[in-house]
Design a protein around this motif. Structure first.
Motif, mmCIF file in Angstrom:
data_model
loop_
_atom_site.group_PDB
_atom_site.id
_atom_site.type_symbol
_atom_site.label_atom_id
_atom_site.label_comp_id
_atom_site.label_asym_id
_atom_site.label_seq_id
_atom_site.Cartn_x
_atom_site.Cartn_y
_atom_site.Cartn_z
ATOM 1 N N THR A 42 0.314 -0.692 0.189
ATOM 2 C CA THR A 42 -0.037 0.187 -0.073
ATOM 3 C C THR A 42 1.043 1.341 0.190
ATOM 4 O OG1 THR A 42 0.253 -0.339 2.260
ATOM 5 C CG2 THR A 42 -1.898 -1.372 1.323
ATOM 6 N N PRO A 43 0.900 2.274 -0.862
ATOM 7 C CA PRO A 43 1.111 3.298 -0.514
ATOM 8 C C PRO A 43 1.471 3.986 0.922
ATOM 9 C CG PRO A 43 -0.820 3.928 -2.096
ATOM 10 C CD PRO A 43 -0.977 2.727 -0.957
ATOM 11 N N ALA A 44 0.673 4.015 2.402
ATOM 12 C CA ALA A 44 1.621 3.870 3.717
ATOM 13 C C ALA A 44 2.726 3.260 3.753
ATOM 14 C CB ALA A 44 0.386 3.572 4.704
ATOM 15 N N LEU A 45 2.576 1.594 3.391
ATOM 16 C CA LEU A 45 3.618 0.374 3.873
ATOM 17 C C LEU A 45 4.970 1.029 2.618
ATOM 18 C CD1 LEU A 45 3.917 -1.887 5.225
ATOM 19 C CD2 LEU A 45 3.466 -3.207 2.825
ATOM 20 N N VAL A 46 4.554 2.077 1.768
ATOM 21 C CA VAL A 46 6.485 2.214 0.836
ATOM 22 C C VAL A 46 6.650 3.647 1.580
ATOM 23 C CG1 VAL A 46 6.395 3.006 -0.998
ATOM 24 C CG2 VAL A 46 5.077 0.978 -1.451
ATOM 25 N N GLN A 47 5.567 3.969 1.794
ATOM 26 C CA GLN A 47 6.237 5.495 2.802
ATOM 27 C C GLN A 47 6.831 4.795 3.967
ATOM 28 O OE1 GLN A 47 3.171 7.954 4.309
ATOM 29 N NE2 GLN A 47 4.950 9.709 3.622
ATOM 30 N N ARG A 48 6.173 4.150 5.087
ATOM 31 C CA ARG A 48 7.138 3.478 5.742
ATOM 32 C C ARG A 48 8.391 2.815 5.402
ATOM 33 N NH1 ARG A 48 5.394 -1.344 9.044
ATOM 34 N NH2 ARG A 48 6.492 -1.588 10.478
ATOM 35 N N PHE A 140 10.787 -3.962 2.202
ATOM 36 C CA PHE A 140 10.761 -4.715 0.563
ATOM 37 C C PHE A 140 9.967 -3.916 -0.493
ATOM 38 C CE2 PHE A 140 8.689 -7.367 -1.674
ATOM 39 C CZ PHE A 140 9.167 -8.401 -2.721
ATOM 40 N N ALA A 141 8.597 -3.502 0.240
ATOM 41 C CA ALA A 141 7.368 -3.072 -0.655
ATOM 42 C C ALA A 141 8.152 -1.198 -1.032
ATOM 43 C CB ALA A 141 6.219 -2.486 0.615
ATOM 44 N N TYR A 142 8.656 -0.587 -0.246
ATOM 45 C CA TYR A 142 9.447 0.519 -0.466
ATOM 46 C C TYR A 142 10.416 -0.128 -1.915
ATOM 47 C CZ TYR A 142 13.096 4.176 -1.225
ATOM 48 O OH TYR A 142 13.799 5.167 -1.558
ATOM 49 N N LEU A 143 11.071 -0.810 -1.480
ATOM 50 C CA LEU A 143 12.118 -1.102 -2.177
ATOM 51 C C LEU A 143 11.700 -2.070 -3.662
ATOM 52 C CD1 LEU A 143 15.120 -2.866 -0.928
ATOM 53 C CD2 LEU A 143 15.392 -0.809 -1.658
#
Length: 426
Positions: A42-48, A140-143
């Motif tokens: 999710t966008p929130a998970l990527v931001q975190r 991982f979600a961000y990468l």
């Protein structure tokens, strides 16, 4: 003949048992990987995850100068050879685009790659093993969200036998145990959050703890200071007031040091300046304060005073005074008082009087540069003197500042300056 055969049989049996033990120890805590991806990004998970990747300072090692972010290829020098960082972008051929979050978690927590290879601890999984699965998934979600880069991974350049999986397996069996955060029930949530950040993603012990001949650290010596291999900078003890301990500081001053690189009691230089520039300046106020609280709560080392040696030779002090007057006094003052907010004082400066003078010599050779941060965007810097001053001049002036204005520390010899030059090819 029977005795020889018996001896050989016993030796082979012992080797077999040892090999089985190494394999077993290297599989501790590992579970079968799920067949399919289960993480919902999710966008929130990527931001975190972006924030956590900064806390872990991942880009510092996984990005070459001028290269694509996280595309790997940076050579990390070790006493055993060079380890090249890997591509962490979502490229499917060379990066982690074909990985699952569970495989990424296994790398973080167990130090094992997607294909099952054991990873070298230049990737600090001995610290990252304490990172939670939730935080690993966020990273991982961000990468997976950043632009893919088709940079092929460079092979490591390690000497035999350190370039073998067998040797790495033995090292891990001896020195690595998968871990997890261990909150202390008697401490506050803020303290425990700081412990998690300092010991896990922040991997502070990777530099601030001495290493044995095989490059391993031990919990018993955590935070007691250590020479950073190959870089030849001394990471001072974080649990000693005479080195870099902050127990007696105001908490706000510790926060300022982490977020801006400067505080009333001191500033950061060398490798720590890069850590502040790339990582800790981005800490949230709450996390910076939590780390400060934890660092202030570290059990303190007993201060063993330096043995009183012979006074530095008068001719060395006279030579040092001349060099200081010509090149140093304009910024640091005639009495080593410095200028608040601009140039650090040398009088009473514990970085000047460390038992190991390596950092002081390196600053004179290479210059001293504070990180540019949001809280200190245009810091002053000190120029390098490696081309201007001889080894004798540098030994004399560093001896002078270590023994003036109330400072007392052993003098610096020309051999120490020579070694500082040679270890980095200066």
């Amino acid at each position: 003949m029977k005795r020889i055969l018996w001896t050989i049989s016993c030796a082979l049996a012992a080797l077999g048992i040892a090999a089985a033990a190494v394999v077993t120890l290297n599989l501790r805590g590992e579970e079968p990987l799920p067949a399919t991806e289960t993480l919902q990004s999710t966008p929130a998970l990527v931001q975190r995850g972006e924030y956590l990747a900064r806390v872990g300072n991942c880009m510092a090692c996984h990005t070459t100068q001028g290269g694509a972010p996280f595309a790997g290829g940076r050579g990390i020098e070790t006493p055993f050879g060079v380890v090249h960082s890997s591509n962490l972008t979502p490229d499917k051929a060379h990066g982690i685009g074909a990985w699952t979050s569970a495989e990424f978690w296994r790398a973080m927590h167990h130090g094992r790659s997607k294909d099952g290879r054991l990873l070298y601890p230049a990737f600090p999984y001995p610290n990252y093993t304490q990172v939670t699965r939730e935080d690993s998934d966020a990273i991982f979600a961000y990468l997976q969200s950043i632009p893919a880069a088709a940079d092929a991974n460079r092979p490591h350049a390690l000497r035999f036998p350190y370039n073998t999986q067998a040797a790495l397996g033995v090292w891990r069996a001896l020195f690595f145990t998968p871990g997890a955060p261990r909150p202390e029930a008697t401490q506050t949530a803020e303290y425990n959050r700081g412990a998690y950040l300092v010991n896990g993603l922040g991997h502070c012990t990777a530099c601030h703890t001495p290493r044995n001949a095989l490059g391993a650290t031990t919990d018993a010596k955590a935070f007691t200071g250590g020479l950073i291999p190959v870089q030849n900078w001394y990471a001072p003890a974080l649990n000693a007031a005479h080195e870099a301990g902050v127990k007696e500081w105001k908490t706000d001053d510790v926060v300022a040091l982490l977020q801006t690189g400067v505080a009333p009691q001191g500033s950061v230089l060398g490798p720590m300046a890069e850590v502040v520039f790339r990582s800790t300046q981005y800490l949230s106020d709450a996390d910076a304060r939590a780390m400060a609280v934890y660092l202030q709560g570290l059990p303190q080392q007993e201060h063993k005073a330096l043995a009183a040696g012979a006074a530095p030779p008068a001719n060395a002090l006279a030579r040092g005074a001349k060099v200081y007057e010509q090149h140093c006094a304009q910024c640091h003052g005639d009495q080593g008082q410095g200028e608040p907010g601009a140039f650090p004082a040398l009088a009473g400066n514990r970085a000047v009087t460390l038992a190991d003078p390596t950092n002081l010599v390196r600053v004179v050779l290479q210059g001293g540069y504070l990180p540019a941060t949001a809280g200190n965007p245009r810091p002053h810097g000190m120029p390098p003197f490696q081309q201007l001053l001889s080894d004798e001049d540098i030994a004399a002036v560093t001896t002078l500042v270590r023994n003036s204005w109330g400072n007392r520390a052993p003098g610096v010899g020309t051999i120490e300056v020579y070694r500082a030059r040679e270890r980095r090819g200066l």
